[in-house]
Design a protein around this motif. Sequence first.
Motif, short mmCIF file in Angstrom:
data_model
loop_
_atom_site.label_atom_id
_atom_site.label_comp_id
_atom_site.label_asym_id
_atom_site.label_seq_id
_atom_site.Cartn_x
_atom_site.Cartn_y
_atom_site.Cartn_z
N ARG A 299 72.55 33.40 46.83
CA ARG A 299 71.80 34.13 45.81
C ARG A 299 70.40 33.54 45.73
NH1 ARG A 299 74.69 38.54 44.82
NH2 ARG A 299 73.95 38.70 42.66
N TYR A 300 69.41 34.43 45.50
CA TYR A 300 68.00 34.04 45.54
C TYR A 300 67.38 34.24 44.16
CZ TYR A 300 68.75 34.42 50.57
OH TYR A 300 69.23 34.28 51.85
N PRO A 301 66.84 33.17 43.55
CA PRO A 301 66.19 33.33 42.24
C PRO A 301 64.96 34.23 42.36
CG PRO A 301 66.64 31.01 42.71
CD PRO A 301 66.86 31.75 43.98
N ALA A 302 64.89 35.26 41.52
CA ALA A 302 63.77 36.19 41.58
C ALA A 302 62.47 35.52 41.16
CB ALA A 302 64.06 37.40 40.68
N TRP A 303 62.56 34.44 40.34
CA TRP A 303 61.33 33.82 39.86
C TRP A 303 60.54 33.07 40.92
CZ3 TRP A 303 62.32 28.92 41.10
CH2 TRP A 303 63.57 28.35 40.84
N GLN A 304 61.11 32.94 42.13
CA GLN A 304 60.35 32.28 43.19
C GLN A 304 59.35 33.23 43.85
OE1 GLN A 304 62.65 31.22 46.85
NE2 GLN A 304 64.32 32.35 45.85
N VAL A 305 59.35 34.47 43.43
CA VAL A 305 58.38 35.44 43.92
C VAL A 305 57.25 35.54 42.89
CG1 VAL A 305 57.98 37.82 44.66
CG2 VAL A 305 60.21 36.73 45.07
N THR A 306 56.02 35.32 43.33
CA THR A 306 54.87 35.33 42.43
C THR A 306 54.46 36.75 42.08
OG1 THR A 306 53.32 35.26 44.29
CG2 THR A 306 54.07 33.14 43.40
N GLN A 307 53.52 36.86 41.15
CA GLN A 307 53.10 38.17 40.68
C GLN A 307 52.49 39.02 41.79
OE1 GLN A 307 50.51 37.52 37.34
NE2 GLN A 307 52.21 37.08 35.93
N ASP A 308 51.88 38.38 42.80
CA ASP A 308 51.29 39.14 43.90
C ASP A 308 52.28 39.41 45.03
OD1 ASP A 308 51.56 36.65 45.00
OD2 ASP A 308 49.43 36.29 45.33
N GLY A 309 53.55 39.11 44.80
CA GLY A 309 54.58 39.37 45.80
C GLY A 309 54.77 38.26 46.81
N GLY A 310 54.05 37.16 46.67
CA GLY A 310 54.22 36.04 47.57
C GLY A 310 55.34 35.11 47.12
N LEU A 311 55.57 34.07 47.90
CA LEU A 311 56.62 33.09 47.58
C LEU A 311 55.99 31.85 46.97
CD1 LEU A 311 58.72 33.45 50.84
CD2 LEU A 311 59.38 34.24 48.56
N LEU A 312 56.77 31.14 46.17
CA LEU A 312 56.25 29.92 45.54
C LEU A 312 55.72 28.97 46.60
CD1 LEU A 312 58.81 28.92 42.76
CD2 LEU A 312 56.56 29.94 42.48
N PRO A 313 54.50 28.48 46.45
CA PRO A 313 53.98 27.51 47.40
C PRO A 313 54.65 26.15 47.21
CG PRO A 313 52.45 27.78 45.57
CD PRO A 313 53.54 28.80 45.37
N GLY A 314 54.69 25.37 48.25
CA GLY A 314 55.21 24.01 48.16
C GLY A 314 56.70 23.86 48.34
N LEU A 315 57.42 24.98 48.55
CA LEU A 315 58.88 24.87 48.68
C LEU A 315 59.31 24.01 49.87
CD1 LEU A 315 60.31 28.39 47.71
CD2 LEU A 315 60.66 26.21 46.54
N PRO A 316 58.72 24.16 51.06
CA PRO A 316 59.15 23.31 52.19
C PRO A 316 59.03 21.82 51.87
CG PRO A 316 57.85 25.14 52.99
CD PRO A 316 57.72 25.17 51.50
N LYS A 317 57.94 21.44 51.17
CA LYS A 317 57.76 20.02 50.82
C LYS A 317 58.81 19.57 49.81
CE LYS A 317 55.70 16.03 50.73
NZ LYS A 317 55.76 15.12 51.89
N LEU A 318 59.18 20.46 48.87
CA LEU A 318 60.21 20.10 47.90
C LEU A 318 61.56 19.89 48.57
CD1 LEU A 318 59.35 22.48 44.92
CD2 LEU A 318 58.93 20.02 45.08
N PHE A 319 61.88 20.74 49.55
CA PHE A 319 63.13 20.55 50.29
C PHE A 319 63.12 19.21 51.03
CE2 PHE A 319 63.88 25.11 49.73
CZ PHE A 319 65.24 25.10 49.50
N GLU A 320 61.97 18.86 51.55
CA GLU A 320 61.86 17.58 52.26
C GLU A 320 62.08 16.41 51.30
OE1 GLU A 320 58.29 14.95 54.29
OE2 GLU A 320 58.20 17.14 54.42
N LEU A 321 61.51 16.51 50.11
CA LEU A 321 61.62 15.42 49.13
C LEU A 321 63.03 15.28 48.57
CD1 LEU A 321 58.28 15.95 47.17
CD2 LEU A 321 58.83 14.03 48.66
N PHE A 322 63.73 16.40 48.41
CA PHE A 322 65.05 16.38 47.79
C PHE A 322 66.19 16.52 48.80
CE2 PHE A 322 62.31 17.61 44.20
CZ PHE A 322 62.69 16.64 43.28
N GLY A 323 65.96 16.07 50.02
CA GLY A 323 67.03 15.98 51.00
C GLY A 323 67.60 17.31 51.44
N ASP A 324 66.76 18.34 51.47
CA ASP A 324 67.21 19.68 51.90
C ASP A 324 68.37 20.19 51.06
OD1 ASP A 324 65.34 20.03 53.96
OD2 ASP A 324 66.53 18.80 55.33
#
Length: 274
Positions: A203-228
């Motif tokens: 399931r995909y949280p809808a809030w990760q999509v920004t108002q312009d239809g893009g995806l939240l920036p910084g997600l790849p780095k967050l996955f790296e920091l929190f062990g994927d």
Amino acid sequence: MKLTVLLQGGSPQVEIGAEPLDAESSPVVDLKAEEALLGALLLDNDGFDSLGPTLTAEDFSEPFHQRLFTAMWDTRQTGELVEPIRMAERFAKDLAFPELGGVRYLAELVVRAPPIKDVPALAARIGGLAMRRRARTEEDDLDVALREARARGAMRAAKVLAGPEMLGADNFATLIGATRETVRQKLKRGEVLGLQGAKRGVRYPAWQVTQDGGLLPGLPKLFELFGDSPWAVFRFLSQPAPAFGGESPKDRLRAGKVDQVLDLAEGQARGDFG
């Protein structure tokens, strides 16, 4: 090793043998050893001097044996003789005493008692079994706690996944104007956040999509920091952050404040929660 206590009929001789033991499957109670020790102490009070410093009444598995040992120990400390008749008087109103045989039970303990030289081995046997019983109880308690914690976690996860903002792959793909395969590839690269449930799939949280239809920036780095770990990233993003005045990191990301969020995530990954 296993200590085996063999009582041969009415003979006062005791055979104590040792053999390899499977700690997981072996019994943790030896009533014969408890009776042998109590009988030895009733027969020869000098045996109290050979018990060692660690044996306690709680080490006996049989409740009556616990009470009997306590009474015998207390009597010994007063300097009185510890013998069957005195003990029988002490337990005249104990409901378990007549069920075991009363005075005859104490007399049989004495008749079958091993020599005093066996007291240290019997005390070690009883104390060792008590330690294993306590260890098993602690392990059982831990297993129960872990099962309950997992059950609570599964219930919370199911509640999160059932939320109105959680979208299936098709709906999420439509939301960002991509194909289902594109969503799968972005999930694999850590560009989108997807949470795996027991029954609902990803399931995909809808809030990760920004108002312009893009995806939240910084997600790849967050996955790296929190062990994927998707759930770790989800918790970090969705929980209010005191450093942000109670605002959640996802709201900061949606506002374009990527550096602030990544700085906070790096601090938490290091264990800095101040």
